[in-house]
Design a protein around this motif. Structure first.
Motif, PDB file in Angstrom:
ATOM      1  N   ALA A  13      40.709  39.285  31.263  1.00 42.78           N
ATOM      2  CA  ALA A  13      40.586  40.505  30.457  1.00 42.78           C
ATOM      3  C   ALA A  13      39.137  40.963  30.430  1.00 42.78           C
ATOM      4  CB  ALA A  13      41.110  40.249  29.046  1.00 42.78           C
ATOM      5  N   ALA A  14      38.212  39.988  30.268  1.00 46.64           N
ATOM      6  CA  ALA A  14      36.789  40.344  30.199  1.00 46.64           C
ATOM      7  C   ALA A  14      36.322  40.907  31.537  1.00 46.64           C
ATOM      8  CB  ALA A  14      35.965  39.121  29.810  1.00 46.64           C
ATOM      9  N   ARG A  16      38.123  42.498  33.691  1.00 46.37           N
ATOM     10  CA  ARG A  16      38.688  43.836  33.797  1.00 46.37           C
ATOM     11  C   ARG A  16      37.902  44.815  32.929  1.00 46.37           C
ATOM     12  NH1 ARG A  16      44.855  44.907  34.441  1.00 46.37           N
ATOM     13  NH2 ARG A  16      44.537  46.955  35.359  1.00 46.37           N
ATOM     14  N   GLN A  17      37.553  44.341  31.718  1.00 41.93           N
ATOM     15  CA  GLN A  17      36.794  45.182  30.792  1.00 41.93           C
ATOM     16  C   GLN A  17      35.427  45.516  31.380  1.00 41.93           C
ATOM     17  OE1 GLN A  17      36.903  43.679  26.799  1.00 41.93           O
ATOM     18  NE2 GLN A  17      35.355  45.088  26.060  1.00 41.93           N
ATOM     19  N   THR A  20      35.845  48.088  34.221  1.00 38.27           N
ATOM     20  CA  THR A  20      36.081  49.439  33.707  1.00 38.27           C
ATOM     21  C   THR A  20      34.822  50.008  33.069  1.00 38.27           C
ATOM     22  OG1 THR A  20      38.311  48.695  33.220  1.00 38.27           O
ATOM     23  CG2 THR A  20      37.663  50.811  32.310  1.00 38.27           C
ATOM     24  N   THR A  21      34.118  49.165  32.290  1.00 36.75           N
ATOM     25  CA  THR A  21      32.890  49.628  31.630  1.00 36.75           C
ATOM     26  C   THR A  21      31.906  50.158  32.660  1.00 36.75           C
ATOM     27  OG1 THR A  21      33.203  47.891  29.987  1.00 36.75           O
ATOM     28  CG2 THR A  21      31.055  48.950  30.031  1.00 36.75           C
TER      29      THR A  21
END
Lengths: 281, 295
Positions: A13-14, A16-17, A20-21
């Protein structure tokens, strides 16, 4: 179908985050503004390229370039990390992270992944530009390039946690703005753009008491081999001091961040929204 | 119901069956947001015990977070992201909590369709209208398929179209098997979307029931006006049981009553009265029930 474990979920998740960021940050005009500073620095380097410093040992262009890399790291950590924390506290990003399982851990992991790249983004065009403008400034061997990368990562690690601490400790936008000005004033006297020895002794000691000076010294050591900058300690000392700053910072920052996160609530975010509506900042 | 979510509040046990939509209604400053923040685990109660889904929210493990969805009124974050970005990233934190029966997270396209944002998946979040933004927030609250969803003032600051948007959405969610607790200060809104109203005043729950139940409860405390045929004098009585009273009085004073008027206390009147008194700074802590307001 087996369900993935919690740690691997948080890590993915991190990642992916972070992806995206970065993608969203550098595809907006505001994100592209990061490329503006290196252009200014390159222009400065162009103008001072023939000015000699330190009894002709080094061109001012080379000195300023090493200082710019150091300053870039400080700016990414202070303006980047602590400024982002301010915004994230006000707009609800942190609260949203708090509302999902392990979201806060993921948010911090994302920061760890994104900040070094944030620091790198303005540096890359500067490095390319300087390589063209100042012959011989860039490392000539693969080993020195790796060393430059290592120094870069070490300085980011030494500064980033303190950016996070500053962002958590100073809550109001006004005090925070003053703190930022203080950091920039400190950067001016920290030897990034001229040797420390031209300053009064008091300021010299003040500069040595923060990680800023050591960051500059580390970049000078990698980029200006064989140049004696008056007052710069041996490389081993510089690297050890930076290592100490990162170890202490990485130990202190999570504690301070956790405390700040605990205080986050919807009413705090709502109050910030009110404030922005009424006062504009 | 075995899945029931237990909420303890101010010494009052609230058993909220799974799937129910409950509105926490009260004037501004009644403590709605504080209550919800305590239930969400974002604020520690100064005293007392709180349990949500069997766990104290202030010390809940992260696993508990996967069962609870939170939608706040003032989120303005991730403005430069696309709508689907936020759902995908937030959703990815729930992967470990999926089961065969309940796959988590909710598929992004399906969820966007569900909240009516299917056409906006690629839009920048800061370019959404107020109502669309709130729909996205609700979608993020739902992305982990929570058992319990908190909606804090979902329509505050929205224009009428945005409000309607949110009302429709909440009504749409009724079949989700998700318990919804929303706060509002608007009685009309609460009646429109909720199965059950909890009226909060002076830090206490003064009414608990479906809108119809509350109406019925109040109709029993009616105002009876009688005008005497000979003297022209009007007398006013507040009566918990107007039918019995009238049977009695008309029987006793046969031919003496000229004009008769029975007015049931309306939920709207009582609620507005509570709001007015709260705004005037009156201490409502002695208030225990709605009927008490009508006397």
């Amino acid at each position: 179908m087996s369900t993935p474990s919690v740690p691997s979920t948080v890590l993915r998740a991190a990642l992916r985050q972070a992806r995206t960021t970065l993608a969203r940050k550098y595809s907006t005009p505001a994100g592209l503004g990061n490329f503006f500073v290196p252009v200014v620095i390159l222009i400065v380097i162009w103008f001072v390229r023939d000015v000699e410093m330190l009894d002709g040992q080094v061109g001012a262009g080379g000195y300023v370039f090493a200082g710019f890399l150091g300053f870039g790291v400080v700016a990414a950590a202070v303006m980047g990390v602590s400024g982002e924390l301010q915004t994230e506290r006000d707009d609800g990003t942190l609260l949203r992270a708090k509302a999902v399982p392990h979201g806060m851990t993921g948010h911090l992991l994302t920061k760890l992944l994104v900040t070094p790249l944030d620091a790198l983004v303005p540096i890359v065009p500067a490095v390319v530009g300087a390589a063209l403008l100042i012959p011989g400034i860039m490392p000539s061997s693969l080993g020195r390039w790796l060393l430059l990368l290592l120094v870069f990562l070490l300085t980011v690690a030494a500064m980033m946690p303190w950016g996070a601490v500053l962002g958590s400790v100073f809550r109001s936008m006004m005090t925070f703005a003053w703190v930022m000005m203080g950091i920039y004033a400190l950067a001016v006297v920290s030897g990034f753009f001229f040797p420390l020895t031209v300053l009064p002794t008091v300021l010299e000691w003040l500069a040595r008491a923060t990680p800023l000076y050591w960051i500059g010294a580390a970049f000078r050591w990698v980029l200006l081999p064989g140049v004696e900058v008056a007052g710069d300690p041996p490389a081993v000392v510089t690297l050890l001091v930076l290592l100490a700053w990162s170890v202490v910072g990485l130990a202190v920052a999570p504690v301070v961040l956790r405390r700040m996160a605990r205080r986050q609530s919807g009413s705090a975010v709502a109050a910030a929204r009110e404030r922005v509506l009424n006062r504009g900042y | 119901m075995s899945y029931g979510s237990t909420v303890v509040l101010d010494g009052v046990d609230l058993e909220i069956p799974r799937g129910q939509v409950v509105a926490l209604l009260g004037p501004n400053g009644a403590g709605k947001t504080t209550t919800v923040e305590i239930l969400e685990g974002f604020r520690r109660p100064s005293d007392g015990e709180v349990e949500v889904l069997g766990v104290d929210p202030a010390h809940a493990p992260e696993e508990w977070r996967s069962r609870v969805g939170v939608v706040l009124q003032s989120w303005r974050d991730h403005g430069t992201w696309r709508v689907s970005d936020l759902l995908q990233v937030m959703g990815s934190y729930y992967v470990a909590y999926g089961t065969r029966e309940v796959p988590r997270p909710w598929d992004t396209a399906e969820l966007l369709d569900r909240v009516g944002l299917a056409d906006h998946a690629g839009q920048r979040i800061d370019r959404l209208s107020g109502g669309q933004r709130r729909r996205l927030d609700v979608a993020v609250g739902l992305v982990g398929r929570p058992e319990l969803l908190f909606l804090d003032e979902p329509t505050t600051g929205l224009d009428p179209a945005g409000r309607r948007d949110v009302h429709d959405l909440v009504a749409d969610l009724a079949d989700l098997d998700t318990t919804i607790l929303l706060t509002t200060h608007d009685l009309g809104e609460a009646e429109k979307v909720a199965d059950r109203l909890l009226i909060l005043a002076g830090g206490r729950i003064v009414a608990d029931g479906s809108p119809d139940e509350l109406r019925l409860q109040l109709s029993r405390s009616s105002e009876v006006r009688l005008r005497d045929l000979t003297t022209g004098e009007v007398s006013v009585h507040a009566e918990p049981d107007p039918t019995a009273y009238l049977t009695d009085v008309l029987h006793r004073r046969r031919g003496e009553v000229q004009v008769l008027e029975v007015r049931a206390a309306s939920l709207e009147d009582v609620y507005l009265d509570i709001v007015r008194r709260a705004e005037a700074g009156e201490d409502l802590s002695a208030l225990t029930s709605l009927e008490a307001m009508t006397r």
